[in-house]
Design a protein around this motif. Structure first.
Motif, PDB file in Angstrom:
ATOM      1  N   ASP A  61      -7.801  -2.758   3.868  1.00  0.00           N
ATOM      2  CA  ASP A  61      -7.160  -3.849   4.592  1.00  0.00           C
ATOM      3  C   ASP A  61      -6.919  -3.430   6.048  1.00  0.00           C
ATOM      4  O   ASP A  61      -7.001  -2.243   6.392  1.00  0.00           O
ATOM      5  N   ARG A  62      -6.624  -4.399   6.879  1.00  0.00           N
ATOM      6  CA  ARG A  62      -6.280  -4.089   8.268  1.00  0.00           C
ATOM      7  C   ARG A  62      -4.811  -3.695   8.326  1.00  0.00           C
ATOM      8  O   ARG A  62      -3.949  -4.460   8.764  1.00  0.00           O
ATOM      9  N   ASN A  63      -4.533  -2.488   7.898  1.00  0.00           N
ATOM     10  CA  ASN A  63      -3.151  -2.039   7.787  1.00  0.00           C
ATOM     11  C   ASN A  63      -2.551  -1.727   9.155  1.00  0.00           C
ATOM     12  O   ASN A  63      -3.213  -1.143  10.017  1.00  0.00           O
ATOM     13  N   SER A  64      -1.303  -2.108   9.319  1.00  0.00           N
ATOM     14  CA  SER A  64      -0.586  -1.779  10.551  1.00  0.00           C
ATOM     15  C   SER A  64      -0.063  -0.349  10.458  1.00  0.00           C
ATOM     16  O   SER A  64      -0.083   0.282   9.391  1.00  0.00           O
ATOM     17  N   TRP A  68       0.889   2.073   7.051  1.00  0.00           N
ATOM     18  CA  TRP A  68       0.568   3.486   6.830  1.00  0.00           C
ATOM     19  C   TRP A  68       1.844   4.325   6.785  1.00  0.00           C
ATOM     20  O   TRP A  68       1.966   5.246   5.972  1.00  0.00           O
ATOM     21  N   GLY A  69       2.791   3.974   7.629  1.00  0.00           N
ATOM     22  CA  GLY A  69       4.061   4.703   7.633  1.00  0.00           C
ATOM     23  C   GLY A  69       4.814   4.569   6.323  1.00  0.00           C
ATOM     24  O   GLY A  69       5.415   5.533   5.839  1.00  0.00           O
ATOM     25  N   ASN A  70       4.765   3.374   5.738  1.00  0.00           N
ATOM     26  CA  ASN A  70       5.417   3.168   4.440  1.00  0.00           C
ATOM     27  C   ASN A  70       4.766   4.012   3.359  1.00  0.00           C
ATOM     28  O   ASN A  70       5.446   4.563   2.486  1.00  0.00           O
ATOM     29  N   LEU A  71       3.429   4.113   3.412  1.00  0.00           N
ATOM     30  CA  LEU A  71       2.736   4.935   2.420  1.00  0.00           C
ATOM     31  C   LEU A  71       3.098   6.407   2.590  1.00  0.00           C
ATOM     32  O   LEU A  71       3.368   7.103   1.596  1.00  0.00           O
ATOM     33  N   VAL A  72       3.122   6.868   3.838  1.00  0.00           N
ATOM     34  CA  VAL A  72       3.528   8.255   4.099  1.00  0.00           C
ATOM     35  C   VAL A  72       4.934   8.503   3.552  1.00  0.00           C
ATOM     36  O   VAL A  72       5.201   9.516   2.883  1.00  0.00           O
TER      37      VAL A  72
END
Length: 319
Positions: A61-64, A68-72
């Protein structure tokens, strides 16, 4: 010990990664193994015996930056000891570095500067073996185990009842997966074989083996395909398993699986059902293990529709 594996890709990619997860669990039996996969692929882990938890993240997806920060943050909170990345993305490598996980394994490539234990990527082999090479980064050097799945008992019970309903429990059956459903779609490749050709195969089979029923799988996107089959071959039977466990159980109960290059093909390999699989633009040597049980028919043009039905029938009757 806690381990996380980042596994982008479709359901077929997940199933091909199962031997790596199983061998990891065998070598580190006390480890908790989690995976991060695309939402469409979460259902694959219904038939995995080695994974504790499945986290969803849409890698394509076109992730913001916030995504990505939430996944980290999610990964950091779980305090993993080891991370395994299936891919060569520098962004995923950076992500793993930001999580602070001490041991980070992945393929050498654009993102390997962020890895602690990079492994050579050898693409010219069966994909399950290629994925298993990642364990060399953990000094695990055992051979890749065979593809296998762990089908829940309730799914086996469902399949037994379904076979009774269809009247195929005692006779056995040939299973057809036409390649139209979401399970079979990956990477934009052509994986659908024309209905007209399937009908020729079914009709020939019914003439030569009239006592062996033919069962077609109907998924959420197969309605039109199955309807056209049924209109022209009213004697075929239809089964609609609504999850991957039930589908695996139905495949396991069949005498022969006829399918396209698809996730159900990998399930058929995992349950050791005799399989004839059709390939368009993809390479059979990378998607099927070498075995007399699994036969590949490769299109001469790279287009699935250009495989002659007579070639398929020759494989069925000639082996």
């Amino acid at each position: 010990m806690r381990i996380v594996a980042l596994v982008p890709g479709g359901i077929g990619d997940q199933i091909l990664f199962f031997p790596t997860l199983d061998d990891l669990k065998r070598n580190l039996p006390k480890a908790q193994i989690d995976v991060v996969v695309e939402p469409r692929s979460k259902t694959a882990y219904r038939v995995s015996k080695s994974v504790s938890d499945v986290l969803a993240f849409d890698f394509k997806d076109r992730n913001s930056l916030a995504d990505w920060g939430n996944l980290v943050g999610t990964i950091r909170d779980r305090e993993y000891d080891i991370a395994i990345a299936l891919g060569q993305s520098w962004l995923v490598g950076l992500l793993l570095w930001l999580t602070g996980i001490p041991t980070r394994v992945g393929y050498r490539g654009k993102g390997s500067v962020f890895l602690t234990n990079p492994v050579a990527l050898k693409t010219g082999q069966y994909a399950a073996y290629m994925y298993h090479d990642l364990l060399q980064g953990l000094n695990i050097k055992s051979p890749c185990p065979e593809l296998s799945v762990n089908v829940p008992k309730q799914d086996i019970d469902w399949a037994n009842a379904e076979q009774q309903r269809l009247g195929v429990k005692e006779t056995g059956y040939v299973l057809i997966h036409g390649g139209a459903s979401e399970l079979s779609q990956a990477k934009g490749f052509d994986k659908i074989y024309p209905v007209e050709n399937w009908l020729k195969i079914i009709q020939d089979f019914q003439q030569k083996q009239p006592d062996m029923p033919v069962v077609a799988i109907r998924g959420s996107e197969d309605e039109q395909f199955v309807r056209r089959l049924k209109e022209s071959a009213p004697d075929i039977k239809i089964s609609s398993p609504d999850d991957i466990g039930k589908l695996a159980a139905m495949i396991a109960g069949s005498n022969l699986m006829l399918c396209t290059d698809s996730a159900p093909m990998h399930l058929s390999v995992a349950v050791q059902t005799y399989t004839i699989a059709l390939f368009g633009s993809t390479d059979p040597s990378k998607l099927l293990p070498k075995s007399e049980k699994f036969l590949a028919i490769k299109s001469p043009t790279g287009k699935m529709e250009d495989i002659s039905h007579s070639v398929i029938l020759e494989k069925i009757w000639g082996g």
